[in-house]
Motif scaffolding. Structure first.
Motif, PDB file in Angstrom:
ATOM      1  N   GLU A 167       0.817  -1.210   0.000  1.00  0.00           N
ATOM      2  CA  GLU A 167       0.000   0.000   0.000  1.00  0.00           C
ATOM      3  C   GLU A 167       0.854   1.263   0.000  1.00  0.00           C
ATOM      4  O   GLU A 167       1.467   1.599   1.013  1.00  0.00           O
ATOM      5  CB  GLU A 167      -0.888  -0.039   1.250  1.00  0.00           C
ATOM      6  N   SER A 168       0.922   1.955  -1.122  1.00  0.00           N
ATOM      7  CA  SER A 168       1.605   3.246  -1.171  1.00  0.00           C
ATOM      8  C   SER A 168       0.592   4.345  -0.888  1.00  0.00           C
ATOM      9  O   SER A 168      -0.554   4.280  -1.357  1.00  0.00           O
ATOM     10  CB  SER A 168       2.231   3.486  -2.546  1.00  0.00           C
ATOM     11  N   VAL A 169       1.037   5.340  -0.140  1.00  0.00           N
ATOM     12  CA  VAL A 169       0.148   6.455   0.219  1.00  0.00           C
ATOM     13  C   VAL A 169       0.709   7.716  -0.426  1.00  0.00           C
ATOM     14  O   VAL A 169       1.835   8.122  -0.140  1.00  0.00           O
ATOM     15  CB  VAL A 169       0.080   6.616   1.760  1.00  0.00           C
ATOM     16  N   LEU A 170      -0.073   8.302  -1.335  1.00  0.00           N
ATOM     17  CA  LEU A 170       0.388   9.486  -2.060  1.00  0.00           C
ATOM     18  C   LEU A 170      -0.406  10.708  -1.601  1.00  0.00           C
ATOM     19  O   LEU A 170      -1.631  10.772  -1.798  1.00  0.00           O
ATOM     20  CB  LEU A 170       0.235   9.277  -3.565  1.00  0.00           C
ATOM     21  N   LEU A 171       0.314  11.630  -0.971  1.00  0.00           N
ATOM     22  CA  LEU A 171      -0.317  12.853  -0.472  1.00  0.00           C
ATOM     23  C   LEU A 171      -0.271  13.920  -1.561  1.00  0.00           C
ATOM     24  O   LEU A 171       0.576  13.880  -2.454  1.00  0.00           O
ATOM     25  CB  LEU A 171       0.430  13.353   0.783  1.00  0.00           C
ATOM     26  N   ASN A 172      -1.166  14.896  -1.474  1.00  0.00           N
ATOM     27  CA  ASN A 172      -1.203  16.032  -2.404  1.00  0.00           C
ATOM     28  C   ASN A 172      -1.458  15.577  -3.847  1.00  0.00           C
ATOM     29  O   ASN A 172      -0.879  16.094  -4.788  1.00  0.00           O
ATOM     30  CB  ASN A 172       0.116  16.823  -2.322  1.00  0.00           C
ATOM     31  N   CYS A 173      -2.325  14.577  -3.968  1.00  0.00           N
ATOM     32  CA  CYS A 173      -2.620  13.979  -5.270  1.00  0.00           C
ATOM     33  C   CYS A 173      -3.814  14.712  -5.894  1.00  0.00           C
ATOM     34  O   CYS A 173      -4.915  14.653  -5.364  1.00  0.00           O
ATOM     35  CB  CYS A 173      -3.017  12.528  -4.998  1.00  0.00           C
ATOM     36  N   PRO A 174      -3.615  15.414  -7.004  1.00  0.00           N
ATOM     37  CA  PRO A 174      -4.719  16.229  -7.543  1.00  0.00           C
ATOM     38  C   PRO A 174      -5.855  15.378  -8.094  1.00  0.00           C
ATOM     39  O   PRO A 174      -5.640  14.262  -8.552  1.00  0.00           O
ATOM     40  CB  PRO A 174      -4.038  17.015  -8.669  1.00  0.00           C
ATOM     41  N   ARG A 175      -7.063  15.930  -8.022  1.00  0.00           N
ATOM     42  CA  ARG A 175      -8.267  15.245  -8.518  1.00  0.00           C
ATOM     43  C   ARG A 175      -8.462  15.668  -9.976  1.00  0.00           C
ATOM     44  O   ARG A 175      -8.992  16.727 -10.259  1.00  0.00           O
ATOM     45  CB  ARG A 175      -9.460  15.703  -7.676  1.00  0.00           C
ATOM     46  N   LEU A 176      -7.970  14.840 -10.886  1.00  0.00           N
ATOM     47  CA  LEU A 176      -7.951  15.191 -12.309  1.00  0.00           C
ATOM     48  C   LEU A 176      -8.387  13.992 -13.119  1.00  0.00           C
ATOM     49  O   LEU A 176      -8.189  12.849 -12.687  1.00  0.00           O
ATOM     50  CB  LEU A 176      -6.521  15.553 -12.743  1.00  0.00           C
ATOM     51  N   SER A 177      -8.885  14.227 -14.330  1.00  0.00           N
ATOM     52  CA  SER A 177      -9.333  13.076 -15.127  1.00  0.00           C
ATOM     53  C   SER A 177      -8.157  12.189 -15.522  1.00  0.00           C
ATOM     54  O   SER A 177      -8.305  10.969 -15.611  1.00  0.00           O
ATOM     55  CB  SER A 177     -10.133  13.529 -16.339  1.00  0.00           C
ATOM     56  N   ASP A 178      -6.967  12.762 -15.751  1.00  0.00           N
ATOM     57  CA  ASP A 178      -5.810  11.913 -16.087  1.00  0.00           C
ATOM     58  C   ASP A 178      -5.395  11.039 -14.901  1.00  0.00           C
ATOM     59  O   ASP A 178      -4.963   9.894 -15.085  1.00  0.00           O
ATOM     60  CB  ASP A 178      -4.603  12.779 -16.515  1.00  0.00           C
ATOM     61  N   VAL A 179      -5.515  11.573 -13.695  1.00  0.00           N
ATOM     62  CA  VAL A 179      -5.185  10.772 -12.503  1.00  0.00           C
ATOM     63  C   VAL A 179      -6.226   9.665 -12.360  1.00  0.00           C
ATOM     64  O   VAL A 179      -5.885   8.497 -12.096  1.00  0.00           O
ATOM     65  CB  VAL A 179      -5.128  11.671 -11.241  1.00  0.00           C
ATOM     66  N   GLU A 180      -7.500  10.006 -12.577  1.00  0.00           N
ATOM     67  CA  GLU A 180      -8.554   8.979 -12.499  1.00  0.00           C
ATOM     68  C   GLU A 180      -8.315   7.894 -13.553  1.00  0.00           C
ATOM     69  O   GLU A 180      -8.522   6.711 -13.292  1.00  0.00           O
ATOM     70  CB  GLU A 180      -9.949   9.607 -12.689  1.00  0.00           C
ATOM     71  N   ALA A 181      -7.846   8.290 -14.751  1.00  0.00           N
ATOM     72  CA  ALA A 181      -7.576   7.296 -15.811  1.00  0.00           C
ATOM     73  C   ALA A 181      -6.462   6.346 -15.356  1.00  0.00           C
ATOM     74  O   ALA A 181      -6.537   5.134 -15.595  1.00  0.00           O
ATOM     75  CB  ALA A 181      -7.181   8.013 -17.102  1.00  0.00           C
ATOM     76  N   SER A 182      -5.443   6.869 -14.680  1.00  0.00           N
ATOM     77  CA  SER A 182      -4.367   5.999 -14.168  1.00  0.00           C
ATOM     78  C   SER A 182      -4.908   5.043 -13.109  1.00  0.00           C
ATOM     79  O   SER A 182      -4.545   3.863 -13.079  1.00  0.00           O
ATOM     80  CB  SER A 182      -3.256   6.835 -13.526  1.00  0.00           C
ATOM     81  N   LEU A 183      -5.780   5.544 -12.234  1.00  0.00           N
ATOM     82  CA  LEU A 183      -6.344   4.688 -11.179  1.00  0.00           C
ATOM     83  C   LEU A 183      -7.226   3.597 -11.804  1.00  0.00           C
ATOM     84  O   LEU A 183      -7.230   2.451 -11.334  1.00  0.00           O
ATOM     85  CB  LEU A 183      -7.151   5.522 -10.179  1.00  0.00           C
ATOM     86  N   THR A 184      -7.911   3.944 -12.888  1.00  0.00           N
ATOM     87  CA  THR A 184      -8.741   2.939 -13.573  1.00  0.00           C
ATOM     88  C   THR A 184      -7.856   1.828 -14.142  1.00  0.00           C
ATOM     89  O   THR A 184      -8.193   0.643 -14.059  1.00  0.00           O
ATOM     90  CB  THR A 184      -9.559   3.611 -14.704  1.00  0.00           C
ATOM     91  N   ILE A 185      -6.703   2.211 -14.704  1.00  0.00           N
ATOM     92  CA  ILE A 185      -5.775   1.190 -15.233  1.00  0.00           C
ATOM     93  C   ILE A 185      -5.294   0.301 -14.087  1.00  0.00           C
ATOM     94  O   ILE A 185      -5.283  -0.927 -14.192  1.00  0.00           O
ATOM     95  CB  ILE A 185      -4.586   1.868 -15.964  1.00  0.00           C
ATOM     96  N   LEU A 186      -4.907   0.920 -12.972  1.00  0.00           N
ATOM     97  CA  LEU A 186      -4.414   0.124 -11.833  1.00  0.00           C
ATOM     98  C   LEU A 186      -5.497  -0.849 -11.349  1.00  0.00           C
ATOM     99  O   LEU A 186      -5.220  -2.019 -11.071  1.00  0.00           O
ATOM    100  CB  LEU A 186      -3.967   1.049 -10.697  1.00  0.00           C
ATOM    101  N   ARG A 187      -6.740  -0.372 -11.277  1.00  0.00           N
ATOM    102  CA  ARG A 187      -7.831  -1.254 -10.809  1.00  0.00           C
ATOM    103  C   ARG A 187      -8.063  -2.378 -11.823  1.00  0.00           C
ATOM    104  O   ARG A 187      -8.279  -3.521 -11.440  1.00  0.00           O
ATOM    105  CB  ARG A 187      -9.126  -0.448 -10.624  1.00  0.00           C
ATOM    106  N   TYR A 188      -7.988  -2.039 -13.112  1.00  0.00           N
ATOM    107  CA  TYR A 188      -8.235  -3.051 -14.153  1.00  0.00           C
ATOM    108  C   TYR A 188      -7.249  -4.212 -14.028  1.00  0.00           C
ATOM    109  O   TYR A 188      -7.616  -5.370 -14.205  1.00  0.00           O
ATOM    110  CB  TYR A 188      -8.117  -2.397 -15.541  1.00  0.00           C
ATOM    111  N   ILE A 189      -5.999  -3.902 -13.677  1.00  0.00           N
ATOM    112  CA  ILE A 189      -5.009  -4.986 -13.626  1.00  0.00           C
ATOM    113  C   ILE A 189      -4.981  -5.677 -12.260  1.00  0.00           C
ATOM    114  O   ILE A 189      -4.157  -6.566 -12.041  1.00  0.00           O
ATOM    115  CB  ILE A 189      -3.597  -4.504 -14.035  1.00  0.00           C
ATOM    116  N   GLY A 190      -5.885  -5.263 -11.364  1.00  0.00           N
ATOM    117  CA  GLY A 190      -6.057  -6.038 -10.125  1.00  0.00           C
ATOM    118  C   GLY A 190      -5.702  -5.304  -8.841  1.00  0.00           C
ATOM    119  O   GLY A 190      -5.826  -5.874  -7.743  1.00  0.00           O
TER     120      GLY A 190
END
Ligand code: UD1
Length: 423
Positions: A44-67
């Motif tokens: 579990e990595s904890v990333l502080l000061n992470c902006p709420r952006l559609s590109d960040v959400e797209a990265s999180l979607t990729i991470l979730r897709y791969i498990g």
């Protein structure tokens, strides 16, 4: 509603003076590679000061897709990369965000194989990935390119290599650093990109146990380690968002105080605003920024790799030059087609001529409101800046581009006194 495209626009009543204090969001361009790199640290990595952006959400979607699992608590994103069950990224996810190529090095290092589509060209013109692929080949990756698909695999473990980049590519430097962190042996990157986001990625990887020296300089040395562990890391502030807000302050003759920024990251941008007549002072919290009644033209802006003037700040600065007294020459050295905002700025009354990579701006006294359309992220920001000082009510379409990189931009500007609404 499924299948229904939600499109939003900004409505801006220009001419308001801005005032107050603004805390600059975390950097998009740091967050994306660090999210990809978190794949290397099983846990579990904890990333502080992470902006709420559609590109960040797209990265999180990729991470979730791969498990992986990923959740957000305010500005903090918690990614658990313990379980990775897939080694492919579908083209729909790859195309959501052009910089998804940043997952290449991380997926190879974590899964020994990855299948993904080419990110393809984008609104800035063709976006080749030859440097990424050549570097990974030198590290032992077999790459098959067929029908726009990349199939990459390694038979054993990635190995270190001496990699001399022909261009100091930010994304290629990041992909190599990530892949090299757990490769066998030492990787030396010459002519590496030196952007602050490279240093931020290195700081995260080092906190995870990687052995990296020279990040932020032209030669980066990575001694591969067997394993990385998860870490807590605070993302650096976004220097391009800071530059955009400075542009907004400049064109409206305003005074703003910036907190949560790293002034040295703006060393090539601040002198340009000073040339325009802006007064910029360090404060204990960040910077104070005060604009003159009439801006002077900054004369010459040439985009360069860091520590030169950032290509991402070219468009917002063009809005500044549009209302400054005198001529400004822009030379875009980084991307082939990065002037999509010019025709729209002209609709707002700017006087700009483009010839290839050069744009000549003859500053006018006032811009006038218009209905304009953004076609890329920084171009969208430039149109908002211009609309803030244009007489009357402007409408800006294509705000989905802006939301790739600017968090709650209309709220940030409203809190400073701008008349801006998202509809
Ligand atoms: C990153 C930034 C982007 C910024 C750019 C330049 C992220 C997510 N994006 O993009 O906001 O505008 O740096 O500062 O961090 N090139 C090649 N072959 C390659 C790779 C790049 O020819 O394999 C060329 C590109 O076409 C471009 C130049 O190198 O002309 C610089 O691109 P690069 O530094 O790679 O930009 P990105 O990492 O895509």
């Amino acid at each position: 509603m499924k299948g229904c495209l939600v499109v939003s626009m900004y409505v801006v009543e220009g001419g308001r003076t801005l005032n107050g204090e603004v805390r600059v969001q975390g950097s998009k361009n740091s967050t994306l590679p660090i999210l990809a790199a978190s794949l290397l640290c099983r846990g579990e990595s904890v990333l502080l000061n992470c902006p709420r952006l559609s590109d960040v959400e797209a990265s999180l979607t990729i991470l979730r897709y791969i498990g992986c699992t990923a959740r957000r608590e305010g500005d903090t994103v918690i990614v658990d990369t313990t379980g990775v069950t897939r080694s492919d990224i579908p083209s729909a996810l790859m195309h959501k965000m052009r910089s998804s190529i940043i997952f290449l090095g991380a997926m190879i290092a974590r899964c020994d194989r990855v299948r993904m589509s080419f990110p393809g060209g984008c609104e800035l013109g063709p976006r080749p990935i030859d440097l990424h692929l050549n570097a990974l080949r030198e590290m032992g990756v077999r790459i098959n390119e067929e029908h726009g698909e990349l199939d990459c695999s390694i038979s054993d473990r990635l190995h270190g290599a001496n990699i001399a980049l022909t261009i100091p590519s930010v994304g290629a430097t990041e992909n190599i650093m990530i892949a090299a962190a757990t490769a066998e042996g030492t990787t030396i990157i010459s002519n590496a990109a030196r952007e602050p986001e490279i240093t931020d990625l290195a700081d995260y990887l080092i906190a995870c146990g990687a052995k990296i020296s020279g990040a932020g300089e032209s030669t980066v040395i990575i001694d591969g380690v067997r394993r990385l562990r998860p870490a807590v890391h605070a993302i650096i502030p976004d220097r391009i968002v800071a530059a955009t807000l400075m542009a907004a302050s400049a064109v409206t003759g305003s005074a703003i105080r910036f907190t949560g920024i790293i002034p040295s990251h703006l060393d090539s941008v601040i002198p340009v605003f000073r040339e325009c007549g802006c007064d910029i002072q360090r404060t204990p919290e960040g910077l104070s920024f005060r604009s003159p009644d009439r801006l002077r033209s900054p004369r010459l802006i040439r985009t360069m790799p860091y520590p030169g003037f950032p290509t991402d700040a070219q468009a917002p600065l063009m809005s500044v030059a549009s209302v400054a007294d005198g001529l400004t020459v822009f030379v875009e050295n980084m991307f082939e087609s990065r002037y999509s905002h010019v025709s729209e700025l002209c609709r707002l009354g700017a006087d700009i001529r483009v010839e290839g990579r050069v744009a000549v701006v003859d500053g006018v006294r006032r811009l006038l409101s218009a209905h304009v359309r953004a076609r890329d992220l920084r171009g969208a920001a430039a149109l908002v800046v211009a609309a803030l000082c244009a007489r009357g009510k402007s409408r800006i379409d294509g705000i989905e581009y802006l939301e790739r990189g600017y968090e709650d931009f209309e709220q940030v500007l409203s809190s400073l006194g701008a008349d801006i609404r998202k509809v």
